[in-house]
Design an enzyme around this catalytic site. Structure first.
Site, PDB file in Angstrom:
ATOM      1  N   LYS A   1       0.766  -1.039  -0.162  1.00  0.00           N
ATOM      2  CA  LYS A   1      -0.043   0.032   0.102  1.00  0.00           C
ATOM      3  C   LYS A   1       0.813   1.158   0.019  1.00  0.00           C
ATOM      4  CE  LYS A   1      -4.056  -2.085   2.328  1.00  0.00           C
ATOM      5  NZ  LYS A   1      -3.211  -3.329   3.103  1.00  0.00           N
TER       6      LYS A   1
HETATM    7  P1  5BU Z   1      -8.154 -10.867   7.054  1.00  0.00           P
HETATM    8  O1  5BU Z   1      -7.291 -11.884   7.960  1.00  0.00           O
HETATM    9  O2  5BU Z   1      -8.833 -11.921   6.045  1.00  0.00           O
HETATM   10  O3  5BU Z   1      -9.065  -9.960   7.845  1.00  0.00           O
HETATM   11  O4  5BU Z   1      -6.751 -10.153   6.354  1.00  0.00           O
HETATM   12  C1  5BU Z   1      -7.362  -9.414   5.231  1.00  0.00           C
HETATM   13  C2  5BU Z   1      -6.007  -9.252   4.610  1.00  0.00           C
HETATM   14  O5  5BU Z   1      -6.444  -8.062   3.679  1.00  0.00           O
HETATM   15  C3  5BU Z   1      -4.971  -8.312   5.438  1.00  0.00           C
HETATM   16  O6  5BU Z   1      -3.549  -8.723   4.772  1.00  0.00           O
HETATM   17  C4  5BU Z   1      -5.335  -6.895   5.234  1.00  0.00           C
HETATM   18  O7  5BU Z   1      -4.051  -6.273   5.212  1.00  0.00           O
HETATM   19  C5  5BU Z   1      -5.655  -6.813   3.632  1.00  0.00           C
HETATM   20  N1  5BU Z   1      -6.617  -5.851   3.654  1.00  0.00           N
HETATM   21  C6  5BU Z   1      -7.926  -5.686   4.030  1.00  0.00           C
HETATM   22  O8  5BU Z   1      -8.197  -6.247   5.082  1.00  0.00           O
HETATM   23  N2  5BU Z   1      -8.713  -4.671   3.822  1.00  0.00           N
HETATM   24  C7  5BU Z   1      -8.442  -3.530   2.855  1.00  0.00           C
HETATM   25  O9  5BU Z   1      -9.520  -2.799   2.533  1.00  0.00           O
HETATM   26  C8  5BU Z   1      -7.262  -3.698   2.224  1.00  0.00           C
HETATM   27  C9  5BU Z   1      -6.386  -4.796   2.409  1.00  0.00           C
HETATM   28 BR1  5BU Z   1      -6.904  -2.596   0.965  1.00  0.00          BR
END
Ligand code: 5BU
Length: 475
Positions: free
Chosen positions: A307
């Site tokens: 990002k």
């Molecule tokens: P989770 O464990 O499924 O919640 O992880 C989600 C991943 O996606 C995590 O690596 C975040 O940094 C990434 N992410 C997110 O959750 N939401 C966003 O809006 C963005 C990235 Br952009």
């Protein structure tokens, strides 16, 4: 309503809004009848009457209309009257798009997801309506209906229907002509000529703004690969199609051995493995080499979810230099467009001398509670994505763009819909795919599962099923 329509038909004739002779239409066709509703502005009472009758269609609308958009210019006053009378806000699509460059294409105040109805005076091929629809959809508005004064019965209705727009028109040209015959405004001979002309002349569909007139959600990935300008997007589309998976695994673990162990298990079932290298405690070049080997072995891509969000110069160095040297190994990176176009140029500069294909996903909308990525931020991001051949896709939560060549990446995916205690919000695999996700990010849904392989397979299958269902839907 018949009485009002017959009256309106006579009004149109009396004020010269409908003429008979030999004319050339906007799309270059010869026609024995010419309708020019622009003259209506000189007749406010008729304009008002027409607007009132046209708006009666809203009673049968399937969704609640919260925005009105008149197609410039003739329909603008009609839309304005409807907006005032119904107290529903209006948006305007600029016609001067080319001259204004990246400036706002749609004027007005709205939230993505709002339902907007199109108001148009005449449809011939449906091109003008479709151009407007494409731009409104790109801004996140939902458009499924157009209220039209006259349908010239030359194919526009079908073209629009094929593109997901239902047209309701007050008059077909035949009906308008019949009213005029009944009211002794024209004779039967003229009516016959017009009807012969209509039967023999379908209008071709022309789209002037190059936007493909297809709904990306209904196309398969192989087709979309062919419509993409970005090499990484093409590669990813083909990979997803080949492996039958749209799963992007967020391997958010802090020890690289654990990431590699997970990659061994997940490798055959994922399209992309997503990292956050700055959370790895024992990061080293060994990790990169081994991860790249696994990517090759199992045919997946590596995305570093860095990002980037600074000025171009800083970003070019962050991308290429430092201990992570991201540009050297990450197939894809993410970037916040907050700093403007320079960020994409910075990323490009960071790739100097690198010959492998690389791609960027721009973050248009975040998954977390209270994210500031709303409204025009989303649409401006999408404009930026469309303008750059570096951009493979957009990270967003909703179906916010129509360009079939771009890939929608959606994080915040979990089988159980509850969020976490830090604002993360989740949707189910089916929900995100129906909201436009082409590639879905799953992190803790997998990393915290007791049986990781079965969780991986479950997400993979549910996502793929939802994608198959999505592309097989005809409406
Ligand atoms: P989770 O464990 O499924 O919640 O992880 C989600 C991943 O996606 C995590 O690596 C975040 O940094 C990434 N992410 C997110 O959750 N939401 C966003 O809006 C963005 C990235 Br952009």
């Amino acid at each position: 309503m018949e009485k009002e329509l017959k009256e309106l038909a006579s009004d149109f004739f009396d004020i010269g809004a409908i003429k008979f002779g030999e004319f050339i239409t906007k799309v270059g066709l010869k026609t024995p009848v010419y309708i020019d509703l622009r003259v209506l502005i000189a007749h406010p009472k008729i304009l008002q009457k027409l607007s009132k009758v046209l708006w009666l269609f809203s009673k049968d609308s399937t969704s609640k209309i919260t925005q009105i958009c008149g197609v410039p210019y003739t329909a603008l006053p009609i839309a304005s009257i409807i907006s005032v009378e119904s107290n529903i806000p209006m948006v305007i699509r600029r016609k001067e798009e080319k001259a204004y460059g990246t400036k706002k294409l749609i004027e007005g105040q709205f939230e993505p997801g709002e339902h907007c109805v199109i108001i148009e005076d005449i449809i011939t091929s449906g091109s003008s309506v479709l151009e407007t629809v494409n731009d409104l959809k790109n801004e996140g508005l939902k458009v499924t209906e157009a209220f039209v004064v006259v349908d010239r019965e030359q194919g526009g209705l079908k073209h629009l229907h094929d593109n997901g727009i239902e047209v309701k028109s007050l008059f077909t040209l035949t009906k308008l002509i019949n009213f005029l015959v009944e009211s002794d405004k024209i004779n039967k001979e003229v009516a016959k000529q017009v009807s012969f002309y209509l039967k023999s002349t379908p209008a071709p569909l022309k789209i002037s703004n190059q936007e493909p007139s297809v709904d990306r959600l209904k196309l398969n990935f192989a087709t979309r690969a062919g419509l993409s300008r970005n090499a990484m997007a093409k590669k990813l589309f083909f990979l997803m199609e080949r492996k039958k998976t749209t799963l992007c695994l967020a391997a958010d673990l802090t020890n690289f051995e654990h990431i590699l162990e997970l990659a061994e298990i997940a490798g055959p079932h994922i399209a992309v493995l997503k990292t956050h290298v700055d959370m790895i405690e024992n990061f080293s070049s060994e990790f990169v080499t081994r991860l790249q080997d696994l990517a090759k072995k199992f045919d997946f891509l590596i995305m570093e979810d860095r990002k980037f969000g600074d000025i171009g110069h800083t970003v070019s160095l962050q991308y290429r230099k430092g201990i992570f040297e991201i540009a050297e190994w990450a197939d894809i990176v993410t970037a916040h467009p907050v700093a403007g176009k320079g960020i994409i140029e910075g990323l490009k500069r960071g790739l100097k001398g690198i010959t492998e294909i690389r791609g960027v996903f721009l973050v248009a909308e975040m998954s977390s509670e209270g994210a500031l990525t709303t409204g025009s931020y989303i649409s401006e991001t999408i404009s930026m994505a469309k303008d750059s051949s570096m951009v493979a896709g957009v990270v967003c939560q909703s179906n916010a763009f129509s360009d079939p060549g771009l890939i929608q990446l959606t994080p915040g995916v979990k089988l159980s819909k509850t969020g976490d205690d830090l604002g993360q919000k989740y949707n189910t695999p089916e929900q995100v795919v129906n909201s436009g996700a082409d590639l879905a990010v799953v992190g803790r849904g997998i990393t915290e599962a007791k049986d990781k392989l079965s969780a991986i397979l479950q997400y993979k299958e549910q996502l793929w099923e939802a994608y198959k269902t999505r592309i097989s839907k005809t409406n």
